[in-house]
Design a protein around this motif. Structure first.
Motif, PDB file in Angstrom:
ATOM      1  N   ILE A  89     -13.929 -25.744 -24.069  1.00 31.47           N
ATOM      2  CA  ILE A  89     -14.319 -24.394 -23.654  1.00 31.47           C
ATOM      3  C   ILE A  89     -13.779 -23.366 -24.649  1.00 31.47           C
ATOM      4  O   ILE A  89     -14.434 -22.357 -24.933  1.00 31.47           O
ATOM      5  N   PRO A 111     -29.963 -24.182 -18.850  1.00 34.51           N
ATOM      6  CA  PRO A 111     -29.674 -25.623 -18.872  1.00 34.51           C
ATOM      7  C   PRO A 111     -30.923 -26.494 -18.768  1.00 34.51           C
ATOM      8  O   PRO A 111     -30.895 -27.662 -19.163  1.00 34.51           O
ATOM      9  N   LEU A 151     -21.603 -30.499 -19.807  1.00 36.06           N
ATOM     10  CA  LEU A 151     -21.672 -29.259 -19.038  1.00 36.06           C
ATOM     11  C   LEU A 151     -22.313 -28.149 -19.867  1.00 36.06           C
ATOM     12  O   LEU A 151     -22.014 -27.983 -21.053  1.00 36.06           O
ATOM     13  N   ASN A 180     -22.811 -23.987 -19.932  1.00 37.12           N
ATOM     14  CA  ASN A 180     -22.193 -22.734 -19.454  1.00 37.12           C
ATOM     15  C   ASN A 180     -20.946 -22.986 -18.600  1.00 37.12           C
ATOM     16  O   ASN A 180     -20.817 -22.425 -17.503  1.00 37.12           O
ATOM     17  N   PRO A 181     -20.031 -23.816 -19.050  1.00 35.88           N
ATOM     18  CA  PRO A 181     -18.849 -24.115 -18.227  1.00 35.88           C
ATOM     19  C   PRO A 181     -17.878 -22.938 -18.160  1.00 35.88           C
ATOM     20  O   PRO A 181     -17.773 -22.156 -19.105  1.00 35.88           O
ATOM     21  N   GLU A 182     -17.196 -22.837 -17.040  1.00 36.32           N
ATOM     22  CA  GLU A 182     -16.195 -21.779 -16.857  1.00 36.32           C
ATOM     23  C   GLU A 182     -15.005 -22.353 -16.101  1.00 36.32           C
ATOM     24  O   GLU A 182     -15.193 -23.125 -15.156  1.00 36.32           O
ATOM     25  N   VAL A 184     -13.300 -26.470 -12.921  1.00 35.68           N
ATOM     26  CA  VAL A 184     -14.307 -25.997 -13.869  1.00 35.68           C
ATOM     27  C   VAL A 184     -15.679 -26.020 -13.189  1.00 35.68           C
ATOM     28  O   VAL A 184     -16.020 -26.989 -12.507  1.00 35.68           O
ATOM     29  N   ARG A 185     -16.401 -24.935 -13.395  1.00 38.42           N
ATOM     30  CA  ARG A 185     -17.776 -24.898 -12.907  1.00 38.42           C
ATOM     31  C   ARG A 185     -18.723 -24.901 -14.085  1.00 38.42           C
ATOM     32  O   ARG A 185     -18.459 -24.275 -15.106  1.00 38.42           O
ATOM     33  N   GLY A 186     -19.823 -25.595 -13.938  1.00 37.99           N
ATOM     34  CA  GLY A 186     -20.836 -25.636 -14.976  1.00 37.99           C
ATOM     35  C   GLY A 186     -22.112 -26.186 -14.391  1.00 37.99           C
ATOM     36  O   GLY A 186     -22.257 -26.333 -13.175  1.00 37.99           O
ATOM     37  N   ARG A 221     -24.644 -18.111 -23.644  1.00 34.54           N
ATOM     38  CA  ARG A 221     -25.111 -18.853 -22.473  1.00 34.54           C
ATOM     39  C   ARG A 221     -26.562 -19.266 -22.692  1.00 34.54           C
ATOM     40  O   ARG A 221     -27.332 -18.572 -23.356  1.00 34.54           O
ATOM     41  N   ARG A 234     -23.443 -22.530 -25.269  1.00 36.30           N
ATOM     42  CA  ARG A 234     -22.337 -22.918 -24.387  1.00 36.30           C
ATOM     43  C   ARG A 234     -22.659 -24.278 -23.764  1.00 36.30           C
ATOM     44  O   ARG A 234     -23.168 -24.387 -22.637  1.00 36.30           O
TER      45      ARG A 234
END
Lengths: 185, 167
Positions: free
Chosen positions: A149, A30, A86, A88-90, A122-124, A27, A65
């Motif tokens: 990812i 950003p 993005l 650190n996308p999750e 997806v969150r980022g 990570r 990431r």
């Protein structure tokens, strides 16, 4: 912040086998200017690779990431966020599992049938601004995001091949993307 | 009616499979079959039943398929049913090195695993092996993974259950 890439990239992307492609990325902040610069490089590389719909930082030798996709104009596209970068996308939700054939510029000459969710949330975070993002994608864009990812988790699409008969050659030869100009420091 | 394993190998071209199946159908009945392109060459394996002996079948196919190398082997009657196994997909990829495949398959054999299908691809410096594996139940999958990962240091090893979609 660790920069784990050992390769100096001249042009193109890193191809397997290479340890940076099988190592989980870390990570990153950003808003860090180096991350922002890497995001610009990633976008430029994606734009410069004909047919490329997404890239992840490890493919450029950077163990961060960070990923980008752009499925605009692809015939299998339904949802389309345009050019998306993005940090650190999750994946926070996944549904509608489907099998489709995938390839990757880091694995030239091979494709495989892979089962992935046809709908994801997806969150980022955006680079530069640090703005949080939640993206709801389906169809080809969802698949492309999951593929990127996976790169950030040290996985290739080959790891998700659904069976022994699910790995295919591409005409039995080296693709145009193989033999990229990569040198090691 | 005899049961035979038939292989046909040769230059890949459109119509190769049609020629093999048409020729074989004239001599008997085709059961299981698999066809693939290997190193740019066409390769097909079939199980077929035919009224005549292996020699006659071999001669007949060789005559009908002049561009292909054909072998015919007698198959014994089907053996006893295999014990219950759990279906998994094993993927290994890493540097293309000669001993990888015998090491991998040897470990699976030691664990009593049945490889029902295996594909290897070696584009450039990369070796990819994907196997459909039947693991004896009850399975110590973690132990098997550790043994494979230890023996194939530097390779990515993934093992996941085969997930058939039953309608």
């Amino acid at each position: 912040m660790e920069r784990t890439g050992v390769a100096r990239l001249v042009e193109g992307v890193i191809t397997a086998p290479h340890p940076v492609l099988t190592r989980p990325a870390v990570r990153v902040d950003p808003e860090d200017t180096e991350v922002a610069a890497a995001a610009s490089r990633l976008l430029a590389a994606m734009r410069g690779l004909p047919g490329c719909r997404g890239l992840a930082a490890p493919q450029l030798g950077i163990g961060w990431r960070l990923m980008c996709v752009d499925v605009s104009g692809h015939p299998l596209t339904r949802s389309c966020a345009g050019e998306l970068v993005l940090v650190n996308p999750e994946i926070v939700e996944a549904a509608r599992w489907e099998v489709a054939r995938e390839g990757c510029p880091s694995v030239p000459g091979l494709t495989a049938d892979v089962r992935r969710a046809g709908r994801v949330t997806v969150r980022g975070v955006r680079p530069y601004t640090g703005e949080p993002l939640t993206i709801r994608s389906d169809a080809f864009e969802a698949r492309c995001i999951q593929h990127q990812i996976d790169h950030l988790n040290g996985l290739l699409f080959l790891d998700r091949a659904i069976g022994a008969r699910a790995v295919h050659g591409q005409g039995g030869g080296r693709s145009r993307l193989n033999g990229n100009l990569l040198t090691h420091e | 009616m005899g049961l035979y394993a038939v292989t046909a190998v040769g230059r890949d071209r459109p119509g190769a499979i049609a020629d093999v199946t048409r020729a074989l159908a004239d001599f008997g009945a085709i059961g299981d079959s698999a066809a693939i392109t290997l190193g740019g060459r066409f390769a097909m394996t079939l199980v077929a039943s035919a009224p005549d002996g292996a020699d006659r079948l071999r001669e007949g196919l060789a005559h009908r398929l002049p561009g292909l190398t054909v072998t015919v082997a007698d198959l014994a009657s089907r053996g006893p049913d295999a014990p219950e196994r759990l279906a998994y997909v094993l993927t290994v990829h890493g540097p293309s090195r000669a001993p990888t495949l015998p090491v991998l398959t040897g470990l699976l054999a030691e664990a009593g695993c049945d490889i029902t299908s295996l594909t290897t691809r070696a584009p450039g410096e990369l070796l990819v092996a994907v196997a459909d594996v039947g693991i004896p139940a009850p399975a110590d999958v973690a132990s098997l993974m550790r043994r494979v990962a230890t023996a194939l240091d530097g390779y990515r090893v993934a093992l996941h259950p085969a997930e058939p979609v039953v309608m």
